[in-house]
Design an enzyme around this catalytic site. Structure first.
Site, mmCIF file in Angstrom:
data_model
loop_
_atom_site.group_PDB
_atom_site.id
_atom_site.type_symbol
_atom_site.label_atom_id
_atom_site.label_comp_id
_atom_site.label_asym_id
_atom_site.label_seq_id
_atom_site.Cartn_x
_atom_site.Cartn_y
_atom_site.Cartn_z
ATOM 1 N N HIS A 246 17.315 22.490 2.794
ATOM 2 C CA HIS A 246 17.610 23.828 3.314
ATOM 3 C C HIS A 246 17.791 23.799 4.839
ATOM 4 C CE1 HIS A 246 17.066 28.310 3.508
ATOM 5 N NE2 HIS A 246 16.626 27.986 4.717
ATOM 6 N N GLU A 247 16.841 23.184 5.528
ATOM 7 C CA GLU A 247 16.880 23.212 7.004
ATOM 8 C C GLU A 247 18.065 22.409 7.549
ATOM 9 O OE1 GLU A 247 15.045 25.352 8.500
ATOM 10 O OE2 GLU A 247 13.767 25.795 6.769
ATOM 11 N N HIS A 250 21.022 24.510 7.894
ATOM 12 C CA HIS A 250 21.109 25.240 9.177
ATOM 13 C C HIS A 250 21.648 24.312 10.270
ATOM 14 C CE1 HIS A 250 19.203 28.814 7.728
ATOM 15 N NE2 HIS A 250 18.001 28.302 7.598
ATOM 16 N N HIS A 256 21.616 31.969 5.975
ATOM 17 C CA HIS A 256 21.028 32.212 4.648
ATOM 18 C C HIS A 256 21.997 32.852 3.676
ATOM 19 C CE1 HIS A 256 16.784 31.988 6.479
ATOM 20 N NE2 HIS A 256 17.164 30.825 5.978
HETATM 21 ZN ZN LIG Z 1 16.523 29.004 6.452
#
Ligand SMILES: [Zn+2]
Ligand SMILES: *[C@@H]1O[C@H](CO)[C@@H](O)[C@H](O)[C@H]1NC(C)=O
Ligand SMILES: *[C@@H]1O[C@H](CO)[C@@H](O)[C@H](O)[C@H]1NC(C)=O
Ligand SMILES: *[C@@H]1O[C@H](CO)[C@@H](O)[C@H](O)[C@H]1NC(C)=O
Ligand SMILES: *[C@@H]1O[C@H](CO)[C@@H](O)[C@H](O)[C@H]1NC(C)=O
Ligand SMILES: [Zn+2]
Length: 288
Positions: A246-247, A250, A256
């Site tokens: 997930h990170e 980014h 998101h």
């Molecule tokens: Zn996030």
């Protein structure tokens, strides 16, 4: 001491609230003491919504008045819409439940666009595809760091599989890298302190956060107070590879997604080590 007391108060509010989910702003409040609890609850919700980009103003300001204002109602509706909850504009039990789920610390951006995935605000992106990462010195405060590093390498390999990116660890002491990875506790100098071990009776539970491309200091930080695991066996373990996946999204430029099955959905809901078509579509759109 004050912080501890407010956590305890909030625990009490949550219990009251779960038992009576239909107390809303329009109900007259019977007891002065209950009203105080209600006020604290409204402010906790405001602070949550402000921290994640739904309520206007700077995160963590202390000037909150105990008011259920129009801005709070709009913010609640935007949050409920992003999370596919009933859009009531009220602090109902499903909303409280969603807010107390452990999640990523990066704010949600609700751009009302047709796709589920969302690109970072300036659509900033890397202008190269060979990226390096290194581990910041304080990482040694978690146990089994070598195993965790392998889990994080697995997350990089998954993104590599669906993009032009190639990732390698910079192991030379003092050498610069594109992304700095670290495990930190509480205040760690970037203005976004971590919040200690996740606690389901609390509204905000941050696991990790990361920077978008172009940020002066490209970071991927894990909250060292969580039980980082390579093979979770209970709800109190957090899967390192899942959160890293997930990170890194980014770090590559994705914000998101409101798609619940996407890796870029803000909440952690157990192990999820593969990308969703929504994640791949977002990255493809950004780097087309
Ligand atoms: Zn996030
Ligand atoms: C990469 O993609 C191949 C084919 O889709 C798949 O078999 C493999 O498991 C993937 N590897 C990773 C690390 O995602
Ligand atoms: C780094 O580690 C040291 C020793 O474990 C600790 O005292 C310090 O608070 C840590 N710094 C951060 C930013 O986590
Ligand atoms: C970490 O694991 C311990 C032992 O299982 C548990 O008591 C603790 O609550 C866990 N911490 C978190 C943040 O879940
Ligand atoms: C979390 O995962 C479970 C299955 O593992 C699923 O049933 C549930 O809908 C998921 N919750 C969210 C909010 O996505
Ligand atoms: Zn940080």
């Amino acid at each position: 001491m004050a912080a501890k007391l407010s956590h305890q108060l909030f625990g009490a509010i949550l219990v009251l609230f779960v038992l009576n989910p239909f107390v809303t702003k329009s109900r007259p409040l019977k007891f002065e003491s209950f009203e105080d609890l209600e006020n604290v609850r409204i402010n906790k919700v405001k602070q949550f919504l402000r921290a994640y980009g739904y309520y206007p103003g700077e995160a963590d300001t202390s000037d909150d008045r105990f008011e259920f204002d129009d801005a709070l109602e709009s913010a609640l509706k935007a949050y409920q819409e992003f999370y596919s909850l009933d859009v009531t504009g009220e602090i109902d039990s499903n909303t409280i439940k969603a807010m107390s789920t452990p999640r990523c610390g990066v704010p949600d951006i609700n751009l009302q666009q047709t796709s589920n995935y969302v690109l970072n605000p300036g659509r900033r992106k890397w202008d190269k595809f060979d990226l390096t990462y290194n581990y910041l010195s304080n990482s040694s405060q978690v146990a089994d760091l070598d195993q965790l590093k392998q889990a994080i390498a697995g997350a990089f390999a998954t993104w590599r599989n669906y993009s032009k990116f190639r990732f390698s660890e910079e192991t030379t002491q003092g050498a610069a890298a594109d992304i700095g990875i670290g495990f930190f506790r509480r205040d760690h100098g970037d203005g976004s302190p971590f919040d200690g071990p996740a606690d389901p009776s609390r509204l905000r539970n941050v696991l990790a956060h990361a920077a978008y491309p172009g940020f002066p200091y490209m970071f991927l930080h894990f909250d060292a107070d969580e039980n980082w695991s390579v093979y979770p066996t209970s709800r109190s373990d957090t899967d390192t590879e899942t959160v890293a996946l997930h990170e890194i999204g980014h770090n590559l430029g994705l914000a998101h997604s409101r798609e619940k099955t996407a890796v870029m959905f803000p909440d952690y809901n157990g192990t999820r080590r593969t990308l969703d078509p929504d994640d791949i579509a977002g990255l493809t759109e950004l780097y087309k």
